[in-house]
Enzyme design. Structure first.
Site, PDB file in Angstrom:
ATOM      1  N   ARG A  16       0.870  -1.463   0.086  1.00 39.98           N
ATOM      2  CA  ARG A  16      -0.140  -0.296   0.326  1.00 39.98           C
ATOM      3  C   ARG A  16       0.670   1.420  -0.132  1.00 39.98           C
ATOM      4  O   ARG A  16       0.022   2.586  -0.201  1.00 39.98           O
ATOM      5  CB  ARG A  16      -0.740  -0.154   1.201  1.00 39.98           C
ATOM      6  CG  ARG A  16      -1.607  -1.126   1.352  1.00 39.98           C
ATOM      7  CD  ARG A  16      -3.181  -1.062   2.176  1.00 39.98           C
ATOM      8  NE  ARG A  16      -1.929  -2.554   3.543  1.00 39.98           N
ATOM      9  CZ  ARG A  16      -2.385  -2.229   4.472  1.00 39.98           C
ATOM     10  NH1 ARG A  16      -3.380  -2.362   5.085  1.00 39.98           N
ATOM     11  NH2 ARG A  16      -2.031  -3.925   5.113  1.00 39.98           N
ATOM     12  N   GLN A  73      11.675 -14.522   7.112  1.00 40.92           N
ATOM     13  CA  GLN A  73       9.942 -15.474   6.491  1.00 40.92           C
ATOM     14  C   GLN A  73      10.484 -14.952   5.068  1.00 40.92           C
ATOM     15  O   GLN A  73       9.897 -14.520   4.750  1.00 40.92           O
ATOM     16  CB  GLN A  73       9.498 -14.525   7.034  1.00 40.92           C
ATOM     17  CG  GLN A  73       7.478 -14.886   6.667  1.00 40.92           C
ATOM     18  CD  GLN A  73       6.966 -14.290   7.057  1.00 40.92           C
ATOM     19  OE1 GLN A  73       6.941 -12.888   7.180  1.00 40.92           O
ATOM     20  NE2 GLN A  73       5.858 -14.975   7.299  1.00 40.92           N
ATOM     21  N   GLY A  78       1.590 -13.780   5.937  1.00 44.17           N
ATOM     22  CA  GLY A  78       0.620 -13.435   7.167  1.00 44.17           C
ATOM     23  C   GLY A  78       1.572 -13.527   8.489  1.00 44.17           C
ATOM     24  O   GLY A  78       2.408 -13.861   8.732  1.00 44.17           O
ATOM     25  N   GLY A 102       6.832  -3.832  12.863  1.00 36.58           N
ATOM     26  CA  GLY A 102       7.973  -2.975  12.162  1.00 36.58           C
ATOM     27  C   GLY A 102       7.389  -1.654  11.548  1.00 36.58           C
ATOM     28  O   GLY A 102       8.129  -0.373  11.686  1.00 36.58           O
ATOM     29  N   ASP A 103       5.979  -1.411  11.644  1.00 39.03           N
ATOM     30  CA  ASP A 103       5.222  -0.011  10.721  1.00 39.03           C
ATOM     31  C   ASP A 103       4.362   0.274  12.016  1.00 39.03           C
ATOM     32  O   ASP A 103       3.163   1.279  11.355  1.00 39.03           O
ATOM     33  CB  ASP A 103       4.121  -0.778   9.631  1.00 39.03           C
ATOM     34  CG  ASP A 103       2.901  -0.970  10.359  1.00 39.03           C
ATOM     35  OD1 ASP A 103       2.779  -1.991  11.478  1.00 39.03           O
ATOM     36  OD2 ASP A 103       1.521  -1.563   9.261  1.00 39.03           O
ATOM     37  N   GLY A 140      -8.051  -4.416  12.526  1.00 38.10           N
ATOM     38  CA  GLY A 140      -8.123  -5.128  13.206  1.00 38.10           C
ATOM     39  C   GLY A 140      -9.325  -4.880  14.236  1.00 38.10           C
ATOM     40  O   GLY A 140      -9.181  -4.467  15.155  1.00 38.10           O
ATOM     41  N   ASN A 228       0.417   2.209   7.358  1.00 40.74           N
ATOM     42  CA  ASN A 228      -0.033   1.459   5.694  1.00 40.74           C
ATOM     43  C   ASN A 228       0.306   2.154   4.303  1.00 40.74           C
ATOM     44  O   ASN A 228       0.916   1.265   3.792  1.00 40.74           O
ATOM     45  CB  ASN A 228      -1.236   0.653   5.828  1.00 40.74           C
ATOM     46  CG  ASN A 228      -1.502   0.116   7.300  1.00 40.74           C
ATOM     47  OD1 ASN A 228      -0.243  -1.317   7.717  1.00 40.74           O
ATOM     48  ND2 ASN A 228      -1.947  -0.572   7.572  1.00 40.74           N
ATOM     49  N   TYR A 366      33.610  31.591  -3.914  1.00 42.33           N
ATOM     50  CA  TYR A 366      33.653  30.637  -3.610  1.00 42.33           C
ATOM     51  C   TYR A 366      34.698  30.339  -3.157  1.00 42.33           C
ATOM     52  O   TYR A 366      35.400  30.701  -3.418  1.00 42.33           O
ATOM     53  CB  TYR A 366      32.933  30.156  -4.982  1.00 42.33           C
ATOM     54  CG  TYR A 366      33.977  28.360  -4.941  1.00 42.33           C
ATOM     55  CD1 TYR A 366      32.627  26.925  -4.076  1.00 42.33           C
ATOM     56  CD2 TYR A 366      34.730  28.294  -5.753  1.00 42.33           C
ATOM     57  CE1 TYR A 366      33.237  26.352  -3.685  1.00 42.33           C
ATOM     58  CE2 TYR A 366      34.557  26.536  -5.846  1.00 42.33           C
ATOM     59  CZ  TYR A 366      34.122  25.781  -5.012  1.00 42.33           C
ATOM     60  OH  TYR A 366      34.411  24.859  -4.626  1.00 42.33           O
ATOM     61  N   ALA A 423      42.427  44.481  -5.785  1.00 41.08           N
ATOM     62  CA  ALA A 423      41.107  43.453  -6.906  1.00 41.08           C
ATOM     63  C   ALA A 423      41.181  43.359  -8.069  1.00 41.08           C
ATOM     64  O   ALA A 423      42.209  44.312  -8.442  1.00 41.08           O
ATOM     65  CB  ALA A 423      40.505  44.953  -6.310  1.00 41.08           C
TER      66      ALA A 423
HETATM   67  C1  UD1 Z   1      -2.246  -5.408  11.649  1.00 39.19           C
HETATM   68  C2  UD1 Z   1      -2.858  -6.554  12.482  1.00 39.19           C
HETATM   69  C3  UD1 Z   1      -4.124  -5.738  12.954  1.00 39.19           C
HETATM   70  C4  UD1 Z   1      -4.143  -4.642  13.329  1.00 39.19           C
HETATM   71  C5  UD1 Z   1      -3.052  -3.706  12.446  1.00 39.19           C
HETATM   72  C6  UD1 Z   1      -2.528  -2.616  13.140  1.00 39.19           C
HETATM   73  C7  UD1 Z   1      -2.864  -8.927  11.282  1.00 39.19           C
HETATM   74  C8  UD1 Z   1      -3.831 -10.467  10.577  1.00 39.19           C
HETATM   75  N1  UD1 Z   1      -3.791  -7.651  11.665  1.00 39.19           N
HETATM   76  O1  UD1 Z   1      -2.550  -5.452  10.210  1.00 39.19           O
HETATM   77  O2  UD1 Z   1      -5.641  -6.796  13.415  1.00 39.19           O
HETATM   78  O3  UD1 Z   1      -5.420  -4.089  13.860  1.00 39.19           O
HETATM   79  O4  UD1 Z   1      -1.830  -4.853  12.894  1.00 39.19           O
HETATM   80  O5  UD1 Z   1      -0.897  -2.369  13.304  1.00 39.19           O
HETATM   81  O6  UD1 Z   1      -1.634  -9.440  12.655  1.00 39.19           O
HETATM   82  N2  UD1 Z   1       4.441  -8.428   8.216  1.00 39.19           N
HETATM   83  C9  UD1 Z   1       5.799  -9.797   8.068  1.00 39.19           C
HETATM   84  N3  UD1 Z   1       4.748 -10.768   7.508  1.00 39.19           N
HETATM   85  C10 UD1 Z   1       3.857 -10.876   7.001  1.00 39.19           C
HETATM   86  C11 UD1 Z   1       2.773 -10.182   7.070  1.00 39.19           C
HETATM   87  C12 UD1 Z   1       2.936  -8.862   7.395  1.00 39.19           C
HETATM   88  O7  UD1 Z   1       6.771  -9.828   8.542  1.00 39.19           O
HETATM   89  O8  UD1 Z   1       3.957 -11.898   5.864  1.00 39.19           O
HETATM   90  C13 UD1 Z   1       4.893  -8.011   9.316  1.00 39.19           C
HETATM   91  C14 UD1 Z   1       5.259  -5.998   7.860  1.00 39.19           C
HETATM   92  O9  UD1 Z   1       6.024  -6.164   7.586  1.00 39.19           O
HETATM   93  C15 UD1 Z   1       4.318  -5.087   9.569  1.00 39.19           C
HETATM   94  C16 UD1 Z   1       3.955  -6.116  10.383  1.00 39.19           C
HETATM   95  O10 UD1 Z   1       3.547  -7.790   9.955  1.00 39.19           O
HETATM   96  O11 UD1 Z   1       5.410  -4.218   9.900  1.00 39.19           O
HETATM   97  C17 UD1 Z   1       2.569  -6.035   9.771  1.00 39.19           C
HETATM   98  O12 UD1 Z   1       1.671  -6.279   8.880  1.00 39.19           O
HETATM   99  P1  UD1 Z   1       1.027  -5.678   7.458  1.00 39.19           P
HETATM  100  O13 UD1 Z   1       0.868  -6.183   6.746  1.00 39.19           O
HETATM  101  O14 UD1 Z   1       0.316  -3.491   8.261  1.00 39.19           O
HETATM  102  O15 UD1 Z   1      -0.846  -5.978   8.786  1.00 39.19           O
HETATM  103  P2  UD1 Z   1      -2.143  -4.303   8.686  1.00 39.19           P
HETATM  104  O16 UD1 Z   1      -2.874  -4.876   7.955  1.00 39.19           O
HETATM  105  O17 UD1 Z   1      -2.176  -3.485   8.559  1.00 39.19           O
HETATM  106 MG    MG Z   2      -0.136  -2.563   9.323  1.00 39.30          MG
END
Ligand code: UD1
Ligand code: MG
Length: 458
Positions: A16, A73, A78, A102-103, A140, A228, A366, A423
């Site tokens: 995104r 991973q 997920g 991490g976000d 969520g 995001n 300069y 000069a």
């Molecule tokens: C997630 C939560 C949601 C919560 C939100 C808060 C889940 C299913 N959902 O959604 O309930 O409200 O965060 O900000 O957990 N990542 C991985 N590997 C993956 C997928 C994601 O390492 O396979 C990491 C991403 O880099 C990120 C973090 O997990 O740092 C969260 O992933 P993201 O896709 O942003 O989840 P949200 O849709 O924000």
């Molecule tokens: Mg997120």
């Protein structure tokens, strides 16, 4: 022995964001989001910190270095699958494990500590950190039963209309009993709208196993904000900026308009320094006390000592000593070292040069690849000619000398102390102590010539 662990999720691509850069490497006030998270987690005194990397693994590792352990991973299946990768390092431990994304760059150490102690007091299998969102879209949702007990978390894409109206959200931070976390992770499926293994499904599994589920609701939704997309990134920057600016103001820094003052995380500023609107202080910059940083100045990775005045100028990788001043509209390029009481005026560019105490370079000049001594006067429009098309050469100007306006000093060159350059001179040869060097063609006057001009007037 009971351990205290943290898992940071940083393997996602961040679709995104629509970016070539992996999401967690986008910056908030100069520091990458994942570094903010790690910094705050580290301060909570963990026994183990594991970061899950995948997309951009090498770049994330380079950013964070050896402050954390890593697991990879391979496929981004997920958040549940991401956490499971840490089992190889943490699976055998008793204790508590917090999971953070991490976000979410705005979380503070204090919140992590509060969550862990709440979790321990409740003797829960998992404690979800929740908050009330003004607009919960995308997060969520926390589903509670009639008694207010948490049943499960439902993702936006899987939520019914009624569930979507719930404004209590999952911040993406949890404290788990470490062993129960990994045993439940083996039971999750990807049977949902996104076909992913959701970490959030662990809640319902533990609940059905009769474990205690707790929720710790934090008051400040904005601290929990997940980034995001670019809209949220700008918002996170705004919130972090406010935090940073308020801390500086509490420490005695004056800001004329803090909403329009841009200071990176980690910049240091001494008391009684005044910062005007539009100023940007970036990277590893340190500003002393009693300085005045004028409107729209930008200072990057530089050290500005005390009582320095910067007026609408750009300073990069440079140093300005006490009581020096620069601007308006001047530019210090990398490796300029400006001595005490040096005056650099309008439209002056300095690069890789040292300028000694009390020297004045007032206008349109300069100075590149040079060493200037003390108390030199450099006139208007002087050019240190440092480049022959292939190589850069050095110029050395001694103390108390005078460089007349519109002179060119062609490097390599040595101008001794107590010398004078007239000069309009183009100087190619060494100038010795007490000499005056003049290098320009002589003036010729043609008497009465004006009257011969076709457009002459009497
Ligand atoms: C997630 C939560 C949601 C919560 C939100 C808060 C889940 C299913 N959902 O959604 O309930 O409200 O965060 O900000 O957990 N990542 C991985 N590997 C993956 C997928 C994601 O390492 O396979 C990491 C991403 O880099 C990120 C973090 O997990 O740092 C969260 O992933 P993201 O896709 O942003 O989840 P949200 O849709 O924000
Ligand atoms: Mg997120």
């Amino acid at each position: 022995m009971s351990s205290k662990n943290a898992i940071i999720l940083a393997a996602g691509k961040g679709t995104r964001m629509k970016s070539k850069l992996y999401k967690v490497l986008h910056r908030v006030c100069g520091k990458t989001m994942v570094d903010h998270v790690l910094t705050q987690v580290q301060a909570a005194d963990m026994d183990n910190i594991v970061t899950v990397v995948g997309f951009g693994a090498d770049a994330v590792k380079e950013e964070l270095g050896n402050r954390t352990k890593y697991v990879v991973q391979e496929k981004q299946l997920g958040t549940g699958n991401a956490v499971l990768q840490a089992e190889s390092l943490l699976g055998d431990l008793d204790g508590v494990t917090i999971v953070v994304s991490g976000d979410t760059p705005l979380f503070t150490t204090k919140t992590f500590e509060n969550l862990i102690s709440y979790h321990q007091n409740k003797k829960a299998a998992v404690t979800i950190l929740t908050s009330k969102a003004p607009d919960p879209t995308g997060y969520g949702r926390i589903i509670r039963n009639d008694l207010g007990i948490v049943e499960k978390i439902v993702e936006q894409k899987d939520a019914t209309e009624t569930e979507q109206r719930i404004d209590e959200i999952n911040t993406g931070v949890y404290a788990f009993d470490n062993r129960l976390l990994f045993s439940a992770l083996h039971k999750i499926t990807n049977n949902n709208a996104q076909g992913e293994y959701y970490l959030t499904d662990v809640i319902e599994i533990l609940k059905n196993e009769g474990q205690t589920i707790a929720a710790y609701r934090m008051n400040d939704f904005y601290e929990s904000m997940g980034v995001n997309d670019r809209v949220a990134l700008a918002q996170a920057n705004k919130i972090m900026r406010k935090r940073i600016n308020e801390e500086h103001m509490r420490n005695g820094v004056s800001m004329i308009n803090p909403e329009d003052t841009y200071i990176d995380y980690g910049v240091e500023i001494g008391s009684d320094t005044v910062i005007e609107p539009g100023v940007q202080l970036k990277g590893k910059t340190v500003i002393g006390s009693d300085c005045y940083i004028g409107a729209n100045s930008e200072i990057r990775n530089s050290v500005i000592h005390d009582n320095v005045t910067v007026t609408s100028s750009l300073i990069e990788d440079s140093e300005m000593m006490d009581h020096s001043d620069i601007g308006p509209n001047s530019h210090l390029r990398p490796h300029a070292v400006i001595g005490k009481h040096v005056h650099l005026g309008n439209f002056v560019e300095v690069k890789k040069a040292e300028i000694g105490e009390g020297t004045k370079v007032g206008h349109l000049t300069y100075v590149g690849n040079a060493k200037l001594g003390r108390n030199i006067n450099v006139g208007c429009g002087v050019v240190f000619v440092n480049y022959d098309g292939a190589k850069k050469h050095e110029t050395d100007v001694g103390d108390d000398s005078f460089i007349g306006s519109n002179s060119n000093l062609i490097a390599p060159l040595k101008v001794s102390d107590h010398s004078f350059i007239a000069a309009g001179s183009t100087i190619t040869d060494q100038v010795n102590k007490y000499d005056m060097a003049i290098a320009r063609s002589r003036q010729t006057n043609k008497p009465g010539y004006f009257k011969k001009l076709p457009y002459q007037k009497d």
